[in-house]
Design a protein around this motif. Structure first.
Motif, PDB file in Angstrom:
ATOM      1  N   GLU A 206      49.763  -3.893  17.999  1.00 45.74           N
ATOM      2  CA  GLU A 206      50.402  -3.177  16.896  1.00 45.74           C
ATOM      3  C   GLU A 206      49.726  -3.501  15.573  1.00 45.74           C
ATOM      4  N   PHE A 207      49.445  -4.780  15.339  1.00 43.39           N
ATOM      5  CA  PHE A 207      48.777  -5.143  14.094  1.00 43.39           C
ATOM      6  C   PHE A 207      47.371  -4.544  14.029  1.00 43.39           C
ATOM      7  N   ARG A 208      46.674  -4.523  15.147  1.00 44.51           N
ATOM      8  CA  ARG A 208      45.327  -3.940  15.139  1.00 44.51           C
ATOM      9  C   ARG A 208      45.390  -2.460  14.741  1.00 44.51           C
ATOM     10  N   ARG A 209      46.362  -1.729  15.281  1.00 44.04           N
ATOM     11  CA  ARG A 209      46.498  -0.310  14.937  1.00 44.04           C
ATOM     12  C   ARG A 209      46.793  -0.138  13.448  1.00 44.04           C
ATOM     13  N   GLU A 210      47.722  -0.924  12.935  1.00 44.26           N
ATOM     14  CA  GLU A 210      48.114  -0.791  11.535  1.00 44.26           C
ATOM     15  C   GLU A 210      46.973  -1.200  10.601  1.00 44.26           C
ATOM     16  N   LEU A 211      46.252  -2.237  10.953  1.00 40.19           N
ATOM     17  CA  LEU A 211      45.127  -2.673  10.135  1.00 40.19           C
ATOM     18  C   LEU A 211      44.034  -1.614  10.089  1.00 40.19           C
ATOM     19  N   ALA A 212      43.726  -1.052  11.238  1.00 34.05           N
ATOM     20  CA  ALA A 212      42.692  -0.009  11.285  1.00 34.05           C
ATOM     21  C   ALA A 212      43.117   1.207  10.471  1.00 34.05           C
ATOM     22  N   ALA A 213      44.385   1.580  10.568  1.00 35.11           N
ATOM     23  CA  ALA A 213      44.894   2.739   9.823  1.00 35.11           C
ATOM     24  C   ALA A 213      44.846   2.508   8.318  1.00 35.11           C
ATOM     25  N   ALA A 214      44.956   1.232   7.910  1.00 37.01           N
ATOM     26  CA  ALA A 214      44.939   0.900   6.479  1.00 37.01           C
ATOM     27  C   ALA A 214      43.522   0.747   5.932  1.00 37.01           C
ATOM     28  N   GLY A 215      42.527   0.884   6.794  1.00 35.09           N
ATOM     29  CA  GLY A 215      41.145   0.817   6.330  1.00 35.09           C
ATOM     30  C   GLY A 215      40.468  -0.517   6.550  1.00 35.09           C
ATOM     31  N   PHE A 216      40.937  -1.285   7.537  1.00 36.39           N
ATOM     32  CA  PHE A 216      40.311  -2.565   7.845  1.00 36.39           C
ATOM     33  C   PHE A 216      39.481  -2.466   9.119  1.00 36.39           C
ATOM     34  N   ALA A 217      38.424  -3.273   9.172  1.00 38.62           N
ATOM     35  CA  ALA A 217      37.550  -3.323  10.336  1.00 38.62           C
ATOM     36  C   ALA A 217      37.241  -4.780  10.662  1.00 38.62           C
ATOM     37  N   ASP A 218      36.416  -4.989  11.679  1.00 43.21           N
ATOM     38  CA  ASP A 218      36.022  -6.347  12.080  1.00 43.21           C
ATOM     39  C   ASP A 218      37.249  -7.237  12.253  1.00 43.21           C
ATOM     40  N   ILE A 219      38.243  -6.734  12.968  1.00 46.08           N
ATOM     41  CA  ILE A 219      39.510  -7.446  13.147  1.00 46.08           C
ATOM     42  C   ILE A 219      39.361  -8.502  14.238  1.00 46.08           C
ATOM     43  N   THR A 220      39.707  -9.727  13.915  1.00 44.76           N
ATOM     44  CA  THR A 220      39.712 -10.793  14.907  1.00 44.76           C
ATOM     45  C   THR A 220      41.095 -11.444  14.930  1.00 44.76           C
ATOM     46  N   VAL A 221      41.456 -11.999  16.086  1.00 48.79           N
ATOM     47  CA  VAL A 221      42.768 -12.617  16.257  1.00 48.79           C
ATOM     48  C   VAL A 221      42.600 -13.938  16.995  1.00 48.79           C
ATOM     49  N   ALA A 222      43.173 -14.991  16.447  1.00 46.46           N
ATOM     50  CA  ALA A 222      43.160 -16.302  17.093  1.00 46.46           C
ATOM     51  C   ALA A 222      44.580 -16.711  17.439  1.00 46.46           C
ATOM     52  N   GLY A 223      44.679 -17.656  18.370  1.00 48.66           N
ATOM     53  CA  GLY A 223      45.988 -18.120  18.801  1.00 48.66           C
ATOM     54  C   GLY A 223      46.395 -19.448  18.202  1.00 48.66           C
ATOM     55  N   ASP A 224      45.559 -19.979  17.310  1.00 50.26           N
ATOM     56  CA  ASP A 224      45.904 -21.215  16.599  1.00 50.26           C
ATOM     57  C   ASP A 224      45.055 -21.284  15.341  1.00 50.26           C
ATOM     58  N   TRP A 225      45.173 -22.383  14.618  1.00 54.79           N
ATOM     59  CA  TRP A 225      44.470 -22.523  13.334  1.00 54.79           C
ATOM     60  C   TRP A 225      43.026 -22.952  13.494  1.00 54.79           C
ATOM     61  N   HIS A 226      42.596 -23.144  14.736  1.00 59.85           N
ATOM     62  CA  HIS A 226      41.235 -23.618  14.967  1.00 59.85           C
ATOM     63  C   HIS A 226      40.384 -22.594  15.710  1.00 59.85           C
ATOM     64  N   GLY A 227      40.839 -21.359  15.763  1.00 62.82           N
ATOM     65  CA  GLY A 227      40.053 -20.299  16.375  1.00 62.82           C
ATOM     66  C   GLY A 227      40.218 -20.164  17.871  1.00 62.82           C
TER      67      GLY A 227
END
Length: 244
Positions: A206-227
């Motif tokens: 859901e966040f990826r869809r919303e980010l792309a719709a808002a004009g963001f690219a190169d989206i990355t997602v981590a599961g903790d603060w260390h990547g």
């Protein structure tokens, strides 16, 4: 007028005690250094503990929050004069298109209603320069952390200037990713100050869809603060994206 979600001065003074500096803030400071950010926007800055720590010589830092009580507290803290404080939500973000970094921490993005999320992300994009970075975190819905927020599991007692404070949480509603809970704060005189919060749990897709719709690219997602990888067992999802 924006309703102040944290309007109790006695409880706001405890916020930094309950949310001390840790790996989350270290991540955002390191990110600012990594990209050489000269202008930073902190949406949902709260009491400004992280916001003030981002201030370095030559860097512009803007802290935005809908709570007048929290901003009043932030303005009284050491180093506060180095920050430009703005009362408001995402609509108050200056659409200058020249910020290097925009952040939203302490799961602040979870307070944004579904209908308001597109406009919030669009406002953040409008504040950033092309290629500027947005980063924020949100709780992983698959982890179902709200199931841990029972009165027994969250009950605590501590002494504050007013005397003994008793605290606990009660979840009152869970439906379609929307979780409502009451925070009980019983003061020495027996008064129970109850504050209701509404959080929206969104998954990575859901966040990826919303980010792309808002004009963001190169989206990355981590599961903790260390990547680390984002898994169903991750407690948080840490997003990073660039304005296209």
């Amino acid at each position: 007028m924006i309703d102040d979600p944290y309007r109790d001065t006695e409880l706001v003074e405890l916020y930094d005690v309950d949310n001390p500096d840790g790996p989350d803030r270290a991540y955002y400071r390191a990110l600012a250094g990594e990209i050489g950010a000269e202008k930073i926007i902190d949406l949902g800055c709260g009491t400004g503990l992280l916001t003030r720590s981002l201030c370095t010589p030559g860097r512009t830092v803007i802290g935005i929050d809908p709570s007048a009580t929290m901003l009043d507290h932030a303005r009284k803290q050491p180093g506060a004069d180095a920050v430009s404080w703005i009362l408001g939500d995402a609509a108050a973000i200056p659409p200058t298109g020249d910020a290097d970094l925009a952040i939203s921490t302490a799961n602040a993005m979870m307070h944004v209603r579904p209908a308001a999320l597109p406009a919030t992300l669009a406002a953040l994009a409008a504040a950033l320069r092309p290629g500027g970075t947005l980063s924020f975190e949100s709780r992983q819905p698959a982890y179902r952390q709200w199931e841990e927020w029972t009165p027994d599991a969250t009950y605590g007692e501590r002494v504050i200037p007013a005397g003994l404070l008793r605290e606990w949480l009660v979840v009152t509603e869970v439906a379609d990713g929307r979780v409502v809970f009451d925070a009980h704060n019983v003061f020495p005189d027996g008064e129970d100050r109850v504050y209701t919060s509404v959080l929206y749990f969104r998954d990575e897709a859901e966040f990826r869809r919303e980010l792309a719709a808002a004009g963001f690219a190169d989206i990355t997602v981590a599961g903790d603060w260390h990547g680390g990888p984002a898994l169903d067992t991750s407690r948080i999802l840490v997003f990073r994206a660039a304005r296209a």
